[in-house]
Design a protein around this motif. Structure first.
Motif: not given
Length: 218
Positions: A39-46, A61-73, A103-106
């Motif tokens: 799901t996180l990969h699908a969201l990142m591609n979106t 800012l919300a997009q950055i927060a989501i991707l940063a959280g995914a990178a941490l996960w 990838t998420m952090a990038a």
């Protein structure tokens, strides 16, 4: 992001196909961890598709927060103890999660660079206009020269992570293409190796990231 419509549409198609694939994998997954990961990969591609078309500027800012959280996960999965078998297990699984964390952090970095690119351009234009308007005064012209120098230095420093990440993902794309040709359908300790399709999508994703970061170096 791109000035060539054909390239923009091609990358959009690649991202949507990859996103759809991960969404389908999330629906089919038996374990919660696999569902979350896909799901996180699908969201990142979106979100990356939205970057291509400069959509959703009010939610950056919300997009950055989501991707940063995914990178941490994904980082937590990569360093998890072997006892947690539902997370990344084995050296290959840990490397995979570490790459996905990168990838998420990038992707989060890409959004950040996009938000800082426009003000820099505006500052450059303002500095040039000040020099032209106040060309008759020595003091203002001298100050504008400093502004131009500072802007150039800032732009050069801003390009450094983009150049580095372009090279990283170009190397990743090459690696995944090599792995695709070496992939077999065997299993190891009950775990199935990534398929050729997955390696091909990873290569396409890395190529897309490399191209998007390359546009930020100009």
């Amino acid at each position: 992001m791109f000035h060539i419509p054909a390239l923009t549409w091609t990358l959009t198609a690649v991202l949507l196909i990859a996103g759809s694939y991960h969404l389908a994998q999330a629906v089919r997954a038996r374990h919660l961890t696999d569902r979350v990961n896909n799901t996180l990969h699908a969201l990142m591609n979106t979100l990356m598709t939205a970057m291509l078309w400069n959509l959703g500027p009010s939610t950056l800012l919300a997009q950055i927060a989501i991707l940063a959280g995914a990178a941490l996960w994904f980082t937590l999965q990569a360093v998890a103890r072997p006892e947690f078998k539902l997370l990344c297990a084995g050296n290959q699984g840990r490397l995979k999660c570490a790459y996905h964390s990168l990838t998420m952090a990038a992707a989060a970095t890409m959004i950040t660079l996009m938000t800082t690119h426009t003000p820099t351009a505006a500052a450059t234009a303002t500095g040039t206009g000040t020099t032209t308007t106040a060309a008759g005064t020595h003091t203002t012209h001298h100050g504008s020269a400093y502004t131009t120098t500072d802007t150039t230095t800032t732009a050069a420093l801003g390009n450094t992570p983009a150049i580095a990440l372009t090279l990283v993902f170009a190397a990743a794309a090459t690696t995944f293409l090599i792995l695709r040709h070496r992939t077999t359908t065997t299993t190891h300790h009950g775990r199935k190796h990534p398929t050729r399709t997955e390696h091909a999508l990873e290569a396409l994703g890395a190529t897309t990231m490399a191209l998007m970061f390359a546009t930020m170096t100009t």
